[in-house]
Design an enzyme around this catalytic site. Structure first.
Site, PDB file in Angstrom:
ATOM      1  N   ILE A 142      55.581 -22.412  25.394  1.00 23.22           N
ATOM      2  CA  ILE A 142      56.873 -21.725  25.198  1.00 23.22           C
ATOM      3  C   ILE A 142      57.886 -22.726  24.630  1.00 23.22           C
ATOM      4  O   ILE A 142      58.165 -23.742  25.268  1.00 23.22           O
ATOM      5  CB  ILE A 142      57.419 -21.140  26.521  1.00 23.22           C
ATOM      6  N   VAL A 198      45.208 -32.996  27.381  1.00 21.68           N
ATOM      7  CA  VAL A 198      46.214 -32.770  26.334  1.00 21.68           C
ATOM      8  C   VAL A 198      45.847 -33.538  25.055  1.00 21.68           C
ATOM      9  O   VAL A 198      45.944 -33.018  23.942  1.00 21.68           O
ATOM     10  CB  VAL A 198      47.633 -33.157  26.835  1.00 21.68           C
ATOM     11  N   GLY A 220      41.540 -27.244  33.964  1.00 23.48           N
ATOM     12  CA  GLY A 220      42.433 -28.264  33.394  1.00 23.48           C
ATOM     13  C   GLY A 220      43.902 -27.882  33.480  1.00 23.48           C
ATOM     14  O   GLY A 220      44.729 -28.433  32.759  1.00 23.48           O
ATOM     15  N   LYS A 243      60.274 -29.956  35.352  1.00 21.25           N
ATOM     16  CA  LYS A 243      60.561 -29.159  34.151  1.00 21.25           C
ATOM     17  C   LYS A 243      61.977 -28.594  34.227  1.00 21.25           C
ATOM     18  O   LYS A 243      62.720 -28.584  33.238  1.00 21.25           O
ATOM     19  CB  LYS A 243      59.528 -28.032  34.005  1.00 21.25           C
ATOM     20  N   GLU A 261      47.622 -30.612  37.992  1.00 25.94           N
ATOM     21  CA  GLU A 261      47.852 -32.050  37.881  1.00 25.94           C
ATOM     22  C   GLU A 261      46.726 -32.781  38.601  1.00 25.94           C
ATOM     23  O   GLU A 261      46.034 -32.201  39.445  1.00 25.94           O
ATOM     24  CB  GLU A 261      49.183 -32.408  38.541  1.00 25.94           C
ATOM     25  N   GLY A 296      47.146 -26.075  30.175  1.00 24.97           N
ATOM     26  CA  GLY A 296      45.895 -26.121  29.432  1.00 24.97           C
ATOM     27  C   GLY A 296      46.048 -26.956  28.161  1.00 24.97           C
ATOM     28  O   GLY A 296      47.152 -27.108  27.639  1.00 24.97           O
ATOM     29  N   GLU A 313      58.685 -31.278  23.956  1.00 30.37           N
ATOM     30  CA  GLU A 313      58.525 -29.824  24.148  1.00 30.37           C
ATOM     31  C   GLU A 313      57.327 -29.515  25.048  1.00 30.37           C
ATOM     32  O   GLU A 313      57.364 -28.583  25.853  1.00 30.37           O
ATOM     33  CB  GLU A 313      58.360 -29.140  22.783  1.00 30.37           C
TER      34      GLU A 313
HETATM   35  N1  HSE Z   1      50.044 -28.670  36.021  1.00 30.12           N
HETATM   36  C1  HSE Z   1      50.900 -28.078  35.056  1.00 30.12           C
HETATM   37  C2  HSE Z   1      50.959 -26.579  35.319  1.00 30.12           C
HETATM   38  C3  HSE Z   1      50.388 -28.353  33.681  1.00 30.12           C
HETATM   39  O1  HSE Z   1      50.093 -26.085  36.043  1.00 30.12           O
HETATM   40  O2  HSE Z   1      51.870 -25.920  34.838  1.00 30.12           O
HETATM   41  C4  HSE Z   1      51.330 -27.968  32.585  1.00 30.12           C
HETATM   42  O3  HSE Z   1      52.545 -28.657  32.669  1.00 30.12           O
END
Ligand code: HSE
Length: 396
Positions: free
Chosen positions: A128, A15, A179, A197, A182, A295, A121
């Site tokens: 999104i 990131v 990438g 989330k 996690e 990503g 965000e």
């Molecule tokens: N590991 C998370 C996913 C990364 O695959 O959605 C983004 O939050």
């Protein structure tokens, strides 16, 4: 008046690097990187040494830094950095969903007390802009539901397994290489990432502060070739969904579970690392958002948008927490599930309120039926790796 921001970044992984490139290519944004704090002095970096420091104080105690960007992996270290920065009067941007979800109440209070914003965000569905929309666009709409595909890695894995006949492990390795996953991919596969989330979204959609431990998550790790065959035969795909829905004025239900999705749903066509979010409001009715959910660049774009918002003093107002009171999470509702099992004596059919379909063969058996959610999450079979549980859409 927008202002020129000086950024101190923690972390230069997927990131952090994504953000650096996005910032480089965005001419209009009034922000510059002062320092990047990283852990490992021996690692070769793609930027000149003068950018880097190994001392947190160079950012946290630096009066020139206006905004702390927390983009590291470790949620405990992230929590220390974010709380120290807010207490030092610095605005903070983070993409760490576990850290935000685990400490939402305290982070909310710290923002009020120190009068500094914390934006995140990038923590929910990457590209999104769901949090800002829930805060600003749906601020007065009575929301009935927010649900969808909140995890890019598992959607990527399910797409590759389902449509390209890849094995689960091949697809997971690829998601890691790209990438998306996690560092500990169990967080993706077992539904924890999507749950963090969802917990953040529960605050902005329904004004609820929840402990992630109180929200049920069931991942995709038990899905077998047999389950995929059944899904195909019935014309479904399997997607890992995060779901929240108001069932009356006082109760919201929330969970993360795989679901059979038919082509009537917008989520059917959400593939690979894309996420899809459905918002249902009393007045706006059914709305659908789609975008890349994992990503470096998609997450970097959300983080960039937070930086941009800070240049005009934006902060979350947590409007729903003031509008709604007395709303609680409820486990008291009925769902329709597919339960596949190897050994008939490992399940109790009496757990079901109504059996709609039953299949028996030499090895795999399944039941489709209606069951109370609270009974399912406390059943003996829910944690049995020889069983697989998949939700059915709207009780189909
Ligand atoms: N590991 C998370 C996913 C990364 O695959 O959605 C983004 O939050």
């Amino acid at each position: 008046m927008s202002k020129n921001l000086k950024l101190g970044i923690f972390g230069f992984g997927v990131v952090g690097q994504g953000l650096y490139h996005v910032l480089e290519e965005t001419k209009g944004i009034k922000a510059e990187i002062l320092k990047i704090c990283v852990k490992d002095p021996s690692k070769k970096r793609s930027l000149p040494d003068r950018y880097f420091t190994f001392d947190r104080g160079d950012i946290l105690d630096n009066p020139d830094v206006d905004v702390v960007m927390e983009l590291i992996d470790d949620p405990e270290a992230a929590y220390e950095i974010v709380t120290a920065a807010l207490k030092n009067g610095k605005a903070v941007v983070t993409a760490n969903k576990k850290m935000v979800a685990d400490h939402m109440t305290e982070l909310f209070e710290l923002q009020q007390k120190h009068k500094v914003p914390l934006l995140y965000e990038g923590a929910c569905c990457a590209s999104i802009p769901i949090i800002r929309n829930l805060e600003e666009y749906y601020d007065n709409d009575l929301l009935n539901a927010v649900e969808g595909i909140f995890n890019g890695s598992t959607n990527y894995i399910l797409t590759k397994v389902f449509s390209e006949n890849k094995t689960f492990n091949e697809a997971l390795t690829q998601a890691q290489k790209l990438g998306y996953a996690e560092t500990d991919p169990r967080l993706d596969v077992e539904g924890y990432d999507a749950k963090y989330k969802l917990c953040i979204i529960l605050t902005h959609a329904f004004g609820l502060f929840v402990n992630p431990d109180d929200v049920f998550n069931y991942g995709i790790q038990n899905i077998s070739d047999f389950d995929i065959k059944i899904a195909r035969e019935k014309g479904y795909k399997i997607k890992l969904l995060a779901k929240s829905r108001k069932i009356n004025d006082e109760k919201v239900v929330a969970m993360v579970m795989p679901q059979f999705v038919s082509d009537k749903s917008e989520l059917f066509k959400v593939e690979n690392e894309f996420n899809g979010v459905i918002v249902e409001g009393a007045f706006s009715e059914h709305q659908f958002f789609i975008g890349k959910g994992a990503g470096g660049y998609p997450t970097g774009s959300a983080v960039l948008s937070d930086i941009s918002a800070l240049t005009y003093n934006y902060k979350y107002e947590y409007k729903k927490t003031r509008q709604v009171s007395g709303v609680v999470l409820s486990e008291d509702f009925e769902i329709t599930i597919y339960l596949r099992f190897l050994h008939p004596d490992s399940i109790d059919k009496n757990d079901f309120n109504l059996i709609l379909e039953e299949y028996r063969a030499l090895d795999n058996h399944y039941i489709i039926g209606k069951i109370s959610f609270s009974k399912m999450i406390r059943s003996s079979w829910i944690s049995n790796p020889d069983c697989s549980v998949i939700l059915l859409e709207n009780g189909d």
